[in-house]
Motif scaffolding. Structure first.
Motif, PDB file in Angstrom:
ATOM      1  N   GLU A 252       0.826  -1.211   0.000  1.00 45.11           N
ATOM      2  CA  GLU A 252       0.000   0.000   0.000  1.00 45.11           C
ATOM      3  C   GLU A 252       0.865   1.268   0.000  1.00 45.11           C
ATOM      4  OE1 GLU A 252      -2.706  -0.111   3.223  1.00 45.11           O
ATOM      5  OE2 GLU A 252      -3.623  -2.029   2.644  1.00 45.11           O
ATOM      6  N   TRP A 256       3.449   4.108  -3.957  1.00 40.20           N
ATOM      7  CA  TRP A 256       3.776   5.539  -3.995  1.00 40.20           C
ATOM      8  C   TRP A 256       5.284   5.767  -3.977  1.00 40.20           C
ATOM      9  CZ3 TRP A 256      -0.206   8.777  -4.802  1.00 40.20           C
ATOM     10  CH2 TRP A 256      -1.488   8.332  -4.474  1.00 40.20           C
ATOM     11  N   LEU A 260       7.932   7.790  -6.916  1.00 38.92           N
ATOM     12  CA  LEU A 260       8.664   8.942  -6.374  1.00 38.92           C
ATOM     13  C   LEU A 260      10.167   8.739  -6.519  1.00 38.92           C
ATOM     14  CD1 LEU A 260       6.693   9.789  -3.091  1.00 38.92           C
ATOM     15  CD2 LEU A 260       6.917  11.233  -5.124  1.00 38.92           C
TER      16      LEU A 260
END
Length: 311
Positions: A252, A256, A260
């Motif tokens: 989860e 992200w 990045l």
């Protein structure tokens, strides 16, 4: 108020923000940095830019680890171990021979050969205090690596496509033949996700050879120094792959982190490119650049041949 300085800083910031968008990949980011450097330059202190690029590169590499499987990375690293040893020994031996033929001082030669054999600027920074190299010798070595890294980032993906290299083949080739981790990961990222995974794993394994090479250099040059640089971020990269492999719930967050990290790498290459000024090129010197170029071409062609034949 110095309007020229304000203009340069403003343009630097605008291009920096642009490099953080999805429209800019690693090669373009490096190119934008180089264009900025050779045209108007920027008013930010070079040391600050270099430090930022160094820390951002390490953070980005660790972040990429959250997108890789530990078992796959270990397997790739084991497969590349023999090749890594062969290429390191070959590079150092050929570098010694070229230095004699071109009459390059031993410390400059050692720095260039170490940077080519291991991991570019990181190896040079680690070896320099151990052999008591001066600023001129360090600048010449860093400059050659800097120039050839920039060339590699542009031509490797093109050659890979031209020769129809597989993702795995390209990953190995980039890891063996490109100096700095930033350009290795940048070139591999532009070629594909599998190439990126292979190149990062093999390259970081290759970077660990800084430690034995530093030890040998200290014996050869008989310089007493405690300034041995250990690439600790590699262990954080390994930790990231372990978490990604054995802690599924972390996915989860990793969805992200990995994008990045890729954007961080792209911005890192922009920062690196912004340091490639005309002054840096002039500081290198003709003979060190010739030696570094011949050495790099030999390693590039040799590693490509081995990979095509055996991978």
């Amino acid at each position: 108020m110095d309007l020229t300085a304000v203009y340069k800083k403003g343009l630097f910031i605008i291009l920096s923000l642009f490099c953080l968008t999805h429209w800019v990949g690693p090669p373009l980011a490096l190119l934008l940095g180089i264009v900025l450097a050779v045209t108007i330059g920027n008013t930010f202190e070079k040391k600050s830019i270099d430090n930022m690029a160094s820390w951002l590169l390490k953070a980005s590499v660790v972040g990429l680890g959250f997108g890789m499987n530990f078992n796959d990375a270990v397997e790739v690293g084991k497969d590349g171990l023999v090749f890594t040893i062969i290429f390191i020994v070959s590079t150092l031996g050929l570098g010694y021979f070229l230095a004699k033929k071109l009459s390059i001082d031993s410390k400059t030669s050692t720095l260039i050969s170490s940077g080519t054999a291991i991991c570019g600027g990181s190896a040079i920074a680690a070896i320099a205090p151990v052999i008591d190299a001066n600023n001129r010798q360090i600048s010449a070595a860093l400059g050659t690596v800097f120039i050839l890294n920039s060339v590699a980032l542009f031509i490797f993906p093109f050659v890979g496509d031209l020769l129809h290299l597989s993702q795995t083949q390209f990953g190995y080739w980039a890891a063996f033949a490109i100096h700095d981790t930033s350009s290795v990961v940048g070139a591999a990222a532009s070629y594909g996700s599998t190439a990126l995974s292979v190149a990062t794993s093999v390259k970081l394994g290759r970077a660990l050879w800084i430690l034995p090479l530093t030890f040998v250099a200290s014996l050869v040059y008989k310089v007493k120094s405690n300034k041995i640089s250990i690439p600790y971020f590699i262990f954080l990269f390994v930790g990231a792959t372990l978490l990604n492999t054995f802690v599924p719930s972390i996915s989860e967050i990793t969805v992200w982190i990995v994008p990045l990290a890729k954007q961080g790498l792209t911005f890192t290459l922009f920062l690196i490119g912004s340091g490639l000024t005309i002054k840096v090129v002039k500081r290198v010197g003709f003979r060190p650049l010739i030696k570094a170029t011949i050495l790099w071409i030999c390693i590039t062609i040799g590693s490509l041949w081995v990979i095509i034949m055996f991978r």
